[in-house]
Design a protein around this motif. Structure first.
Motif, mmCIF file in Angstrom:
data_model
loop_
_atom_site.group_PDB
_atom_site.id
_atom_site.type_symbol
_atom_site.label_atom_id
_atom_site.label_comp_id
_atom_site.label_asym_id
_atom_site.label_seq_id
_atom_site.Cartn_x
_atom_site.Cartn_y
_atom_site.Cartn_z
ATOM 1 N N UNK A 157 0.841 -1.195 0.000
ATOM 2 C CA UNK A 157 0.000 0.000 0.000
ATOM 3 C C UNK A 157 0.883 1.255 0.000
ATOM 4 N N UNK A 158 1.912 1.273 0.861
ATOM 5 C CA UNK A 158 2.858 2.392 0.910
ATOM 6 C C UNK A 158 3.461 2.629 -0.476
ATOM 7 N N UNK A 159 3.964 1.561 -1.095
ATOM 8 C CA UNK A 159 4.584 1.686 -2.411
ATOM 9 C C UNK A 159 3.586 2.166 -3.456
ATOM 10 N N UNK A 160 2.361 1.684 -3.402
ATOM 11 C CA UNK A 160 1.325 2.106 -4.356
ATOM 12 C C UNK A 160 1.081 3.612 -4.253
ATOM 13 N N UNK A 161 0.953 4.112 -3.038
ATOM 14 C CA UNK A 161 0.750 5.556 -2.867
ATOM 15 C C UNK A 161 1.959 6.335 -3.367
ATOM 16 N N UNK A 162 3.160 5.894 -3.007
ATOM 17 C CA UNK A 162 4.377 6.619 -3.374
ATOM 18 C C UNK A 162 4.676 6.563 -4.864
ATOM 19 N N UNK A 165 -0.174 6.811 -6.750
ATOM 20 C CA UNK A 165 -1.207 7.769 -6.336
ATOM 21 C C UNK A 165 -0.645 9.182 -6.177
ATOM 22 N N UNK A 166 0.368 9.356 -5.337
ATOM 23 C CA UNK A 166 0.868 10.704 -5.076
ATOM 24 C C UNK A 166 1.402 11.385 -6.338
ATOM 25 N N UNK A 167 2.244 10.720 -7.156
ATOM 26 C CA UNK A 167 2.696 11.385 -8.373
ATOM 27 C C UNK A 167 1.555 11.734 -9.327
ATOM 28 N N UNK A 168 0.526 10.889 -9.378
ATOM 29 C CA UNK A 168 -0.600 11.172 -10.284
ATOM 30 C C UNK A 168 -1.418 12.379 -9.825
ATOM 31 N N UNK A 169 -1.256 12.755 -8.560
ATOM 32 C CA UNK A 169 -1.955 13.922 -8.016
ATOM 33 C C UNK A 169 -1.078 15.171 -8.036
ATOM 34 N N UNK A 170 0.127 15.027 -8.607
ATOM 35 C CA UNK A 170 1.034 16.165 -8.711
ATOM 36 C C UNK A 170 1.893 16.396 -7.489
ATOM 37 N N UNK A 171 1.939 15.425 -6.571
ATOM 38 C CA UNK A 171 2.778 15.545 -5.381
ATOM 39 C C UNK A 171 4.167 15.000 -5.709
ATOM 40 N N UNK A 172 5.184 15.755 -5.349
ATOM 41 C CA UNK A 172 6.554 15.283 -5.511
ATOM 42 C C UNK A 172 6.836 14.255 -4.415
#
Length: 180
Positions: A157-162, A165-172
């Motif tokens: 789950x951690x890896x999926x978000x990192x 999910x996070x890059x697809x939302x524009x988070x570095x």
């Protein structure tokens, strides 16, 4: 100062009970002096319910589990104390929900300091970190997430978000050592 480092839920009752949480303490501990020297506002956010449960949402089994864990999540108990060195210039925020913004004065403090960029660390990636990132983006903040400064009981789950999910939302997403 335009940047704040938000560190969430690294409190004794969590880091002492969940190995994944304890693993993020060393990289964040190493980062703190560098962040402070750079003039970054350091904000520690910790989670607790009132001892009488007045803020416990009815019918929410997840929060009931936390509340029933006792001192680890009861306001004023040793379990809710921050498990990192807090300096006099740091800000400490008490929260009662997943997001560091929900029902707190965090946004007020950040805006008073002219902060427009947030660097987010803490546990769990799929809970506090994700909720705070989304809330921050909705409020117009630029968001960076510290990959090894976050942890989750479920590594996939951690890896999926990192990674997704996070890059697809524009988070570095960067490791603590590479953040400047």
């Amino acid at each position: 100062m335009t940047t704040a480092l938000i560190i969430g839920d690294l409190q004794r009752g969590i880091t002492g009970s969940y190995p994944f949480a304890g693993q993020v303490v060393p990289p964040i501990t190493e980062l703190l002096p560098r962040a402070r020297a750079a003039g970054v506002l350091v904000v520690f956010v910790h989670f607790a319910f009132r001892g009488n449960g007045a803020d416990l949402p009815p019918g929410n089994e997840l929060y009931r589990t936390f509340y029933d864990a006792g001192d680890a999540f009861h306001e004023g108990s040793a379990g809710t104390e921050i498990d990192l060195p807090v300096a006099d210039e740091d800000v400490v925020v008490l929260k009662r929900r997943a997001s560091a913004f929900a029902g707190t004065d965090l946004d007020l403090v950040l805006r008073a300091r002219g902060v427009d960029t947030l660097v987010i660390a803490g546990v769990a990636t799929s809970a506090m970190v994700a909720a705070t990132c989304y809330d921050a983006a909705d409020r117009g903040y630029q968001v960076t997430v510290l990959r090894d400064g976050c942890g989750d009981a479920d590594q996939a789950m951690h890896d999926f978000f990192m990674d997704a999910v996070f890059p697809s939302r524009g988070f570095e997403v960067v490791p603590c050592a590479d953040w400047s």
